[in-house]
Scaffold this motif. Structure first.
Motif, PDB file in Angstrom:
ATOM      1  N   GLY A 147       0.792  -1.227   0.000  1.00 40.94           N
ATOM      2  CA  GLY A 147       0.000   0.000   0.000  1.00 40.94           C
ATOM      3  C   GLY A 147       0.819   1.268   0.000  1.00 40.94           C
ATOM      4  N   CYS A 148       2.050   1.199  -0.530  1.00 37.09           N
ATOM      5  CA  CYS A 148       2.902   2.395  -0.545  1.00 37.09           C
ATOM      6  C   CYS A 148       3.416   2.708  -1.946  1.00 37.09           C
ATOM      7  CB  CYS A 148       4.061   2.244   0.434  1.00 37.09           C
ATOM      8  SG  CYS A 148       5.024   0.720   0.251  1.00 37.09           S
ATOM      9  N   GLU A 149       2.671   2.250  -2.950  1.00 40.63           N
ATOM     10  CA  GLU A 149       3.043   2.529  -4.340  1.00 40.63           C
ATOM     11  C   GLU A 149       3.003   4.034  -4.593  1.00 40.63           C
ATOM     12  OE1 GLU A 149       2.071   0.088  -8.378  1.00 40.63           O
ATOM     13  OE2 GLU A 149       0.367   0.994  -7.364  1.00 40.63           O
ATOM     14  N   GLY A 150       4.018   4.554  -5.287  1.00 45.45           N
ATOM     15  CA  GLY A 150       4.073   5.976  -5.575  1.00 45.45           C
ATOM     16  C   GLY A 150       4.843   6.790  -4.559  1.00 45.45           C
ATOM     17  N   GLU A 151       5.253   6.157  -3.454  1.00 44.38           N
ATOM     18  CA  GLU A 151       6.046   6.865  -2.451  1.00 44.38           C
ATOM     19  C   GLU A 151       7.441   7.148  -3.001  1.00 44.38           C
ATOM     20  OE1 GLU A 151       5.171   8.034   0.431  1.00 44.38           O
ATOM     21  OE2 GLU A 151       3.139   7.230   0.493  1.00 44.38           O
ATOM     22  N   VAL A 152       8.088   8.139  -2.418  1.00 48.46           N
ATOM     23  CA  VAL A 152       9.413   8.570  -2.878  1.00 48.46           C
ATOM     24  C   VAL A 152      10.432   8.317  -1.773  1.00 48.46           C
ATOM     25  CG1 VAL A 152      10.817  10.498  -3.684  1.00 48.46           C
ATOM     26  CG2 VAL A 152       8.411  10.327  -4.376  1.00 48.46           C
ATOM     27  N   VAL A 153      11.585   7.793  -2.156  1.00 50.28           N
ATOM     28  CA  VAL A 153      12.665   7.558  -1.203  1.00 50.28           C
ATOM     29  C   VAL A 153      13.498   8.827  -1.072  1.00 50.28           C
ATOM     30  CG1 VAL A 153      14.789   6.281  -0.798  1.00 50.28           C
ATOM     31  CG2 VAL A 153      12.771   5.088  -1.638  1.00 50.28           C
ATOM     32  N   HIS A 154      13.754   9.234   0.145  1.00 48.87           N
ATOM     33  CA  HIS A 154      14.556  10.433   0.396  1.00 48.87           C
ATOM     34  C   HIS A 154      15.967  10.034   0.825  1.00 48.87           C
ATOM     35  CE1 HIS A 154      11.013  13.005   0.101  1.00 48.87           C
ATOM     36  NE2 HIS A 154      10.379  12.122   0.848  1.00 48.87           N
ATOM     37  N   PHE A 206      10.253   2.277  -5.770  1.00 45.75           N
ATOM     38  CA  PHE A 206      10.213   3.667  -5.320  1.00 45.75           C
ATOM     39  C   PHE A 206      11.120   4.572  -6.154  1.00 45.75           C
ATOM     40  CE2 PHE A 206       9.597   1.479  -1.018  1.00 45.75           C
ATOM     41  CZ  PHE A 206       8.216   1.495  -1.155  1.00 45.75           C
ATOM     42  N   LEU A 207      12.000   3.967  -6.945  1.00 47.36           N
ATOM     43  CA  LEU A 207      12.977   4.732  -7.716  1.00 47.36           C
ATOM     44  C   LEU A 207      12.577   4.902  -9.173  1.00 47.36           C
ATOM     45  CD1 LEU A 207      16.204   2.957  -6.346  1.00 47.36           C
ATOM     46  CD2 LEU A 207      14.999   4.935  -5.374  1.00 47.36           C
ATOM     47  N   LEU A 208      11.465   4.285  -9.573  1.00 50.44           N
ATOM     48  CA  LEU A 208      11.029   4.352 -10.966  1.00 50.44           C
ATOM     49  C   LEU A 208      10.106   5.542 -11.195  1.00 50.44           C
ATOM     50  CD1 LEU A 208      10.231   0.560 -11.549  1.00 50.44           C
ATOM     51  CD2 LEU A 208      12.370   1.780 -12.021  1.00 50.44           C
ATOM     52  N   ASP A 209      10.096   6.027 -12.434  1.00 49.96           N
ATOM     53  CA  ASP A 209       9.224   7.152 -12.782  1.00 49.96           C
ATOM     54  C   ASP A 209       7.750   6.779 -12.692  1.00 49.96           C
ATOM     55  OD1 ASP A 209      11.452   8.726 -13.303  1.00 49.96           O
ATOM     56  OD2 ASP A 209      11.530   8.132 -15.408  1.00 49.96           O
ATOM     57  N   SER A 210       7.450   5.523 -13.006  1.00 49.78           N
ATOM     58  CA  SER A 210       6.068   5.065 -13.030  1.00 49.78           C
ATOM     59  C   SER A 210       6.022   3.575 -12.728  1.00 49.78           C
ATOM     60  CB  SER A 210       5.439   5.330 -14.402  1.00 49.78           C
ATOM     61  OG  SER A 210       4.252   4.582 -14.587  1.00 49.78           O
ATOM     62  N   PRO A 211       4.934   3.065 -12.121  1.00 46.35           N
ATOM     63  CA  PRO A 211       4.809   1.618 -11.923  1.00 46.35           C
ATOM     64  C   PRO A 211       4.832   0.839 -13.231  1.00 46.35           C
ATOM     65  CG  PRO A 211       3.195   2.804 -10.589  1.00 46.35           C
ATOM     66  CD  PRO A 211       3.816   3.809 -11.517  1.00 46.35           C
ATOM     67  N   LYS A 212       4.569   1.510 -14.348  1.00 48.22           N
ATOM     68  CA  LYS A 212       4.573   0.856 -15.649  1.00 48.22           C
ATOM     69  C   LYS A 212       5.962   0.814 -16.284  1.00 48.22           C
ATOM     70  CE  LYS A 212      -0.181   2.370 -16.624  1.00 48.22           C
ATOM     71  NZ  LYS A 212      -1.042   3.137 -17.543  1.00 48.22           N
ATOM     72  N   SER A 213       6.928   1.515 -15.683  1.00 45.33           N
ATOM     73  CA  SER A 213       8.274   1.586 -16.261  1.00 45.33           C
ATOM     74  C   SER A 213       8.967   0.237 -16.194  1.00 45.33           C
ATOM     75  CB  SER A 213       9.114   2.629 -15.519  1.00 45.33           C
ATOM     76  OG  SER A 213       8.542   3.912 -15.630  1.00 45.33           O
ATOM     77  N   ALA A 214       9.510  -0.206 -17.320  1.00 44.92           N
ATOM     78  CA  ALA A 214      10.252  -1.464 -17.366  1.00 44.92           C
ATOM     79  C   ALA A 214      11.693  -1.226 -16.933  1.00 44.92           C
ATOM     80  CB  ALA A 214      10.218  -2.041 -18.777  1.00 44.92           C
ATOM     81  N   VAL A 215      12.218  -2.136 -16.141  1.00 47.53           N
ATOM     82  CA  VAL A 215      13.616  -2.082 -15.731  1.00 47.53           C
ATOM     83  C   VAL A 215      14.401  -2.996 -16.667  1.00 47.53           C
ATOM     84  CG1 VAL A 215      15.258  -2.506 -13.877  1.00 47.53           C
ATOM     85  CG2 VAL A 215      12.969  -1.634 -13.344  1.00 47.53           C
TER      86      VAL A 215
END
Length: 305
Positions: A104-111, A133-142
């Motif tokens: 439940g923390c999708e979209g959070e940003v790591v500081h 947490f480091l990706l631009d979007s949940p849809k972004s492929a690594v």
């Protein structure tokens, strides 16, 4: 040119890093310098960084789709159900990070601060770190090669500020026995890891890959805590009748544990509410305290703690 090897000559070879097969390899300069066999200084650094973590568990399988992330998140929440315990959940599934969604923390940003990366806190005593947490979007492929994955896992283990101490750190891994697994096993080799929890489902096709994971653990000297059979049976929420959706043609997880002479930790039933809470990022442990799944996970966490 026929005497030049077609493949990697190996780090022990005098020609390491110097033949045509080495061209383009990211480790070519290390091999050619003769330093390839020196211990990675990060191993000692990880040991120091994690010295205040009381319990360290890897969740492994070898097979995709058996519920490693589900078991990892349930176990972390079960540990954290003890309000006096501080728990960390590390997601090293670089290409398929599903932990942020489940927690439940999708979209959070790591500081980042002087003490390192701050993990995302989902509870006062439960923190999470994931490449998600480091990706631009949940849809972004690594789309990364091994060295870059290795580098990120090293950063996770050496630069995440988990606080003064953790009572338990749960590490969720991807399927297979490749880059991420080799990295985590190498970096944790001097960190007194408590062991691996092997997850399987009852079908033979899952057991085949799980056997390979057990072999991997033995070859890399990772202690095995035991086998958990996920999706074991479906329990009807109305009449409590049990149905095996995946028949155990050769004994399932318990049979595998006996075959490989390792402990069998138990069975997790199929609970439709669990799938729903994972999709919605809701804490299943507190939402369904009477579920057989919750009872099993709380009991397992107590045994491990």
């Amino acid at each position: 040119m026929s005497d030049i090897p077609e493949h990697c000559p190996g780090t022990q070879s005098e020609t390491a890093g110097k033949v045509s097969a080495c061209q383009g390899c990211p480790n070519q300069s290390i091999c050619s310098s003769g330093k390839a066999n020196l211990p990675d200084p990060a191993i000692a650094l990880v040991a120091v960084k994690l010295s205040t973590v009381k319990r360290k568990y890897l969740v492994l399988s070898g097979k995709g789709g058996v519920g490693k992330s589900t078991v990892s998140t349930l176990l972390a929440r079960a540990f954290a159900s003890n309000e006096e315990a501080n728990v960390g959940l590390l997601d090293i599934d670089i290409c398929g990070p599903s932990v942020p969604r489940i927690m439940g923390c999708e979209g959070e940003v790591v500081h980042q601060s002087g003490s390192g990366w701050s993990p995302v806190y989902v509870e006062d005593n439960l923190s999470v770190m994931s490449v998600g947490f480091l990706l631009d979007s949940p849809k972004s492929a690594v789309i990364w090669r091994g060295p870059r994955k290795n580098g990120l896992i090293k950063q996770f283990l050496t630069e995440v500020d988990w606080g003064t101490s953790l009572d338990a750190l749960v590490v969720d891994t991807p399927p297979g026995t490749s880059d991420e697994h080799l990295s985590i096993s190498t970096y944790l080799s001097k960190s007194n890891i408590d062991g691996a929890i092997i997850v399987t489902t009852p079908q033979d096709v899952a057991l085949l890959d799980v056997r390979k994971e057990i072999d991997f653990c033995r070859k890399t000297k990772i202690p095995i805590v035991g086998v958990v059979e996920n999706m074991s049976v479906f329990i009807c929420p109305k009449c409590s009748h049990q149905v095996e959706l995946f028949p155990k043609t050769s004994g399932g997880g318990e049979g595998l544990a006996k075959e490989c002479d390792i402990p069998f930790l138990g069975r997790i039933p199929i609970d439709p509410n669990l799938a729903k809470t994972c999709d919605e990022g809701i804490n299943f442990i507190t939402s369904y305290p009477d579920s057989p799944t919750t009872v099993f996970m709380i009991d397992l966490a107590k045994k491990l703690a």
